[in-house]
Motif scaffolding. Structure first.
Motif, PDB file in Angstrom:
ATOM      1  N   SER A 138      -4.352   6.687 -12.451  1.00  0.00           N
ATOM      2  CA  SER A 138      -4.755   5.341 -12.862  1.00  0.00           C
ATOM      3  C   SER A 138      -3.507   4.576 -13.285  1.00  0.00           C
ATOM      4  CB  SER A 138      -5.744   5.420 -14.032  1.00  0.00           C
ATOM      5  OG  SER A 138      -6.114   4.132 -14.459  1.00  0.00           O
ATOM      6  N   VAL A 139      -3.314   3.395 -12.717  1.00  0.00           N
ATOM      7  CA  VAL A 139      -2.117   2.607 -13.002  1.00  0.00           C
ATOM      8  C   VAL A 139      -2.480   1.398 -13.851  1.00  0.00           C
ATOM      9  CG1 VAL A 139      -0.130   1.398 -12.027  1.00  0.00           C
ATOM     10  CG2 VAL A 139      -1.135   3.348 -10.790  1.00  0.00           C
TER      11      VAL A 139
ATOM     12  N   SER B 116      -2.719  -6.816  -9.604  1.00  0.00           N
ATOM     13  CA  SER B 116      -2.540  -6.805  -8.159  1.00  0.00           C
ATOM     14  C   SER B 116      -1.107  -6.393  -7.831  1.00  0.00           C
ATOM     15  CB  SER B 116      -2.839  -8.188  -7.560  1.00  0.00           C
ATOM     16  OG  SER B 116      -2.679  -8.170  -6.150  1.00  0.00           O
ATOM     17  N   ALA B 117      -0.931  -5.158  -7.390  1.00  0.00           N
ATOM     18  CA  ALA B 117       0.397  -4.622  -7.128  1.00  0.00           C
ATOM     19  C   ALA B 117       1.053  -5.337  -5.960  1.00  0.00           C
ATOM     20  CB  ALA B 117       0.308  -3.128  -6.849  1.00  0.00           C
TER      21      ALA B 117
ATOM     22  N   THR C 292      -5.796  -2.845 -16.859  1.00  0.00           N
ATOM     23  CA  THR C 292      -6.189  -2.501 -15.506  1.00  0.00           C
ATOM     24  C   THR C 292      -6.449  -3.766 -14.692  1.00  0.00           C
ATOM     25  OG1 THR C 292      -7.698  -1.142 -14.183  1.00  0.00           O
ATOM     26  CG2 THR C 292      -8.663  -2.389 -16.011  1.00  0.00           C
TER      27      THR C 292
ATOM     28  N   GLU D  42       0.834  -1.207   0.000  1.00  0.00           N
ATOM     29  CA  GLU D  42       0.000   0.000   0.000  1.00  0.00           C
ATOM     30  C   GLU D  42       0.866   1.253   0.000  1.00  0.00           C
ATOM     31  OE1 GLU D  42      -2.329  -0.509   3.484  1.00  0.00           O
ATOM     32  OE2 GLU D  42      -3.661  -2.022   2.589  1.00  0.00           O
TER      33      GLU D  42
ATOM     34  N   VAL E 136       2.494   1.767  -3.490  1.00  0.00           N
ATOM     35  CA  VAL E 136       1.560   2.320  -4.475  1.00  0.00           C
ATOM     36  C   VAL E 136       1.328   3.801  -4.181  1.00  0.00           C
ATOM     37  CG1 VAL E 136      -0.811   2.228  -5.336  1.00  0.00           C
ATOM     38  CG2 VAL E 136       0.469   0.111  -4.977  1.00  0.00           C
TER      39      VAL E 136
ATOM     40  N   LEU F 247      -6.592   6.309  -8.330  1.00  0.00           N
ATOM     41  CA  LEU F 247      -6.131   6.488  -6.961  1.00  0.00           C
ATOM     42  C   LEU F 247      -5.860   7.959  -6.673  1.00  0.00           C
ATOM     43  CD1 LEU F 247      -3.533   3.580  -7.045  1.00  0.00           C
ATOM     44  CD2 LEU F 247      -5.814   3.478  -6.029  1.00  0.00           C
TER      45      LEU F 247
ATOM     46  N   LEU G  95      -5.173  -2.768  -8.701  1.00  0.00           N
ATOM     47  CA  LEU G  95      -5.108  -1.512  -9.446  1.00  0.00           C
ATOM     48  C   LEU G  95      -6.285  -1.450 -10.406  1.00  0.00           C
ATOM     49  CD1 LEU G  95      -1.264  -1.549 -10.148  1.00  0.00           C
ATOM     50  CD2 LEU G  95      -2.491  -0.359  -8.307  1.00  0.00           C
ATOM     51  N   ASP G  96      -7.484  -1.418  -9.838  1.00  0.00           N
ATOM     52  CA  ASP G  96      -8.700  -1.506 -10.640  1.00  0.00           C
ATOM     53  C   ASP G  96      -9.502  -0.215 -10.683  1.00  0.00           C
ATOM     54  OD1 ASP G  96      -9.423  -1.535  -7.998  1.00  0.00           O
ATOM     55  OD2 ASP G  96     -10.586  -3.398  -8.081  1.00  0.00           O
TER      56      ASP G  96
END
Length: 333
Positions: free
Chosen positions: A200-201, A210-211, A207, A171, A174, A221, A217-218
């Motif tokens: 947006s990543v 899962s980082a 998209t 977390e 990111v 942010l 990353l859906d």
């Protein structure tokens, strides 16, 4: 994804050159979120940041109540567009039982694309301060763009997530990306700081990745204020040498009393020795408000560790949220 056209990336000053900002405004719709700042418990005991390795010590996040504690401040402005060519890069740094975000500035050129360049430094380089670190890996592909809906889109290859991390560190990592991308865009004059901006990543153009195996990353942010360091020294940078005095110290912090404590200790053969000088500095915004501080020092020639921290009267003798820098003075009489 294509990167922005190259623009200069400034650091200091009230605003970018008007005609340059006007042209950028015509090219892009700009927004930025107004940022709340770190939650900080009055009883949170934080030691100084410690130097980090690249694997086990920094891949996990100890249990802590820092992120859920009552915040002392509610908001603070994003970085502003300025006139010098530097890039803001955020790093992770340990402070006893928690990990926070700290910012450094890196040299840039007028040809650098600010968002991509800042993120590539964050993922591929080491921080100037050895107390700071990153869990990102150098990506084989990295691009960025800004949409008309005020969203910065970062497209990065999956190899950037090759290091292991638990949920807490994932977390924060990111958030490190979000802070760096928005700061670089703001300082380059690419966004309007009066409106929110999201990041947006995408990973390999898609998209939902899962980082680090923990953070989906859906969706776009925004900055998470819980992860900003409660105290940090902006200048001097760690490892700086000064030939001209006074040494001007600047930084930002928050304190329940509106006052921060500082100390200057000798460094001998690479080790911190006796304390040479100490004092306090007021935060102009007052108690429980994040603000910038500044004070001057005129020490004799030598190497020193500068420390700034919260000296909470409820916890006498405890150095809360301490940040430290090593500096060398060579120009005093």
């Amino acid at each position: 994804m294509d990167a922005f056209p190259p623009v200069p990336t400034p650091r200091t000053g009230a605003a970018a050159i008007p005609d340059v900002r006007g042209q950028r405004t015509a090219e892009r719709l700009r927004t930025v979120d107004k940022v709340a700042i770190v939650a900080l418990s009055l009883t949170l005991l934080l030691g100084g940041c410690t130097s980090a390795n690249t694997q086990n010590p920094d891949s996990s996040m100890p249990a802590t109540a820092a992120s859920s504690s009552t915040g002392l401040v509610t908001s603070a402005p994003l970085e502003t567009a300025t006139a010098s060519q530097t890039l803001p890069v955020y790093w992770l740094g340990r402070s006893n039982s928690d990990v926070f975000l700290y910012r450094e500035f890196r040299a840039s050129t007028a040809l650098d694309e600010p968002i991509v360049t800042a993120l590539r430094i964050m993922m591929s380089n080491k921080a100037l301060d050895p107390d700071y670190f990153t869990l990102w890996s150098a990506p084989s592909r990295l691009g960025a763009s800004i949409s008309a809906k005020n969203v910065i889109t970062v497209d990065v290859s999956a190899d950037a997530f090759s290091q292991k991390a638990d949920a807490g560190m994932a977390e924060r990592s990111v958030s490190q990306l979000v802070y760096t991308a928005t700061a670089a865009a703001a300082m380059a004059g690419l966004v309007d700081t009066s409106s929110p901006i999201q990041v947006s990543v995408l990973v390999d153009g898609h998209t939902g990745y899962s980082a680090f195996g923990h953070v989906p990353l859906d969706k776009p942010l925004t900055r998470n204020p819980a992860y900003i360091a409660p105290v940090w020294i902006i200048d001097p940078a760690n490892g700086s040498t000064y030939k001209h005095l006074p040494l001007k110290v600047t930084g930002q912090g928050v304190s329940p009393t509106g006052t921060l404590a500082w100390s200057l200790s000798h460094v001998s053969e690479g080790k911190v020795a006796d304390e040479y000088l100490s004092g306090t500095v007021n935060i102009p915004q007052g108690p429980n408000e994040l603000g910038e501080f500044t004070f001057n020092l005129v020490p004799p020639n030598g190497s020193y560790q500068l420390s700034v921290f919260i000296d909470n009267p409820l916890l006498p003798g405890r150095k809360i949220g301490i940040d430290t820098k090593i500096v060398t003075i060579t120009g005093s009489p």
